[in-house]
Design an enzyme around this catalytic site. Structure first.
Site, short mmCIF file in Angstrom:
data_model
loop_
_atom_site.label_atom_id
_atom_site.label_comp_id
_atom_site.label_asym_id
_atom_site.label_seq_id
_atom_site.Cartn_x
_atom_site.Cartn_y
_atom_site.Cartn_z
CD1 TRP A 72 -3.20 0.88 0.88
CD2 TRP A 72 -1.92 2.11 2.25
NE1 TRP A 72 -3.95 1.94 1.31
CE2 TRP A 72 -3.19 2.71 2.15
CE3 TRP A 72 -0.95 2.71 3.06
CZ2 TRP A 72 -3.53 3.88 2.83
CZ3 TRP A 72 -1.27 3.88 3.72
CH2 TRP A 72 -2.55 4.46 3.60
CB CYS A 105 -6.49 2.21 -2.97
SG CYS A 105 -5.52 2.10 -1.44
CG ASP A 148 -13.47 4.61 -3.73
OD1 ASP A 148 -12.64 3.70 -3.84
OD2 ASP A 148 -14.00 4.93 -2.65
CG HIS A 181 -9.81 2.69 -0.05
ND1 HIS A 181 -9.23 1.93 -1.05
CD2 HIS A 181 -10.80 3.40 -0.65
CE1 HIS A 181 -9.86 2.17 -2.20
NE2 HIS A 181 -10.80 3.06 -1.98
CD1 TRP A 182 -3.61 5.22 -0.35
CD2 TRP A 182 -4.16 7.29 0.30
NE1 TRP A 182 -2.67 5.63 0.57
CE2 TRP A 182 -3.00 6.90 1.00
CE3 TRP A 182 -4.71 8.55 0.56
CZ2 TRP A 182 -2.36 7.72 1.91
CZ3 TRP A 182 -4.08 9.37 1.48
CH2 TRP A 182 -2.92 8.96 2.14
#
Length: 214
Positions: A28, A163, A120, A103-104
């Site tokens: 991530w 993400c 998203d 989460h991005w």
């Protein structure tokens, strides 16, 4: 070589060896890497222009959790109202003091359309956070009438860790087509091949910038 050795000092961002290792995947992307890329766009590719403003994770987090009365403290020094498009790196953290989260996603304000577009890569996972942020910013950018909020179509990630990569690819994609499209509703999806090669592109960029500073 020490794991936390500084690899690159780029304006307000310090990239350490541990940050660079995240780009080798499957990991991530942290707020430092995203801040670096946003700063590169602002200070190098789009310096001295009024089309695009890039707001990194730290300031975005402050905007998300701050009352409306304090938003101007963060945005007025950036002359935010003068820009056509404002990109905000959004995460799902509810903690005031840090960014982080799990989460991005990307929130984009289009001044011409007076609309917030949320991109998203995980089925609108950050929809609530995006709406909270957009509601606060709407009062700043459009105090008379509430801005429109649209959950935009976005290429979906195929794993649990890309993400941040999708966020950056969406930024690049929007910049690339914004001058040709009348609305961000019509920009289409990012090419998955671009997502697959983005980590290596950023690694190459960091290496190039590091060599210039040696």
């Amino acid at each position: 070589m020490a794991r936390d050795q500084v690899v690159l000092s780029f304006h307000d961002t310090l990239l350490h060896r541990s940050d660079i290792e995240l780009l080798t995947g499957p990991y991530w992307l942290n707020d430092t890497l995203i801040s670096f890329y946003f700063e590169y766009l602002q200070r190098v590719l789009f310096m001295n222009q009024k089309d695009y403003l890039f707001i990194g994770p730290e300031v975005t987090q402050c905007l998300k959790v701050s009352p409306f009365e304090e938003i101007n403290v963060f945005l007025d020094p950036l002359n935010a109202k003068e820009y056509k498009y404002i990109f905000l790196a959004l995460n799902d953290s509810d903690i005031v003091e840090t960014t982080g989260g799990t989460h991005w996603s990307l929130l984009v304000y289009c001044k011409l359309e007076d609309t917030f577009f949320h991109f998203d890569s995980s089925s609108s996972f950050n929809n609530h956070h995006a709406k909270v942020l957009a509601d606060g910013l709407s009062k700043y950018f459009s105090p008379i009438a509430k801005s429109v909020f649209i959950e935009a179509a976005s290429l979906q990630q195929t794993n649990s860790y890309d993400c941040g990569v999708h966020l950056l690819c969406n930024v690049d994609h929007i910049i690339g087509v914004s001058k040709q499209c009348k609305s961000l509703r019509d920009i289409g999806l990012v090419n998955r091949m671009i997502v697959n090669t983005k980590r290596m592109e950023i690694l190459d960029l960091i290496e190039t910038l590091s060599e210039k500073r040696e």
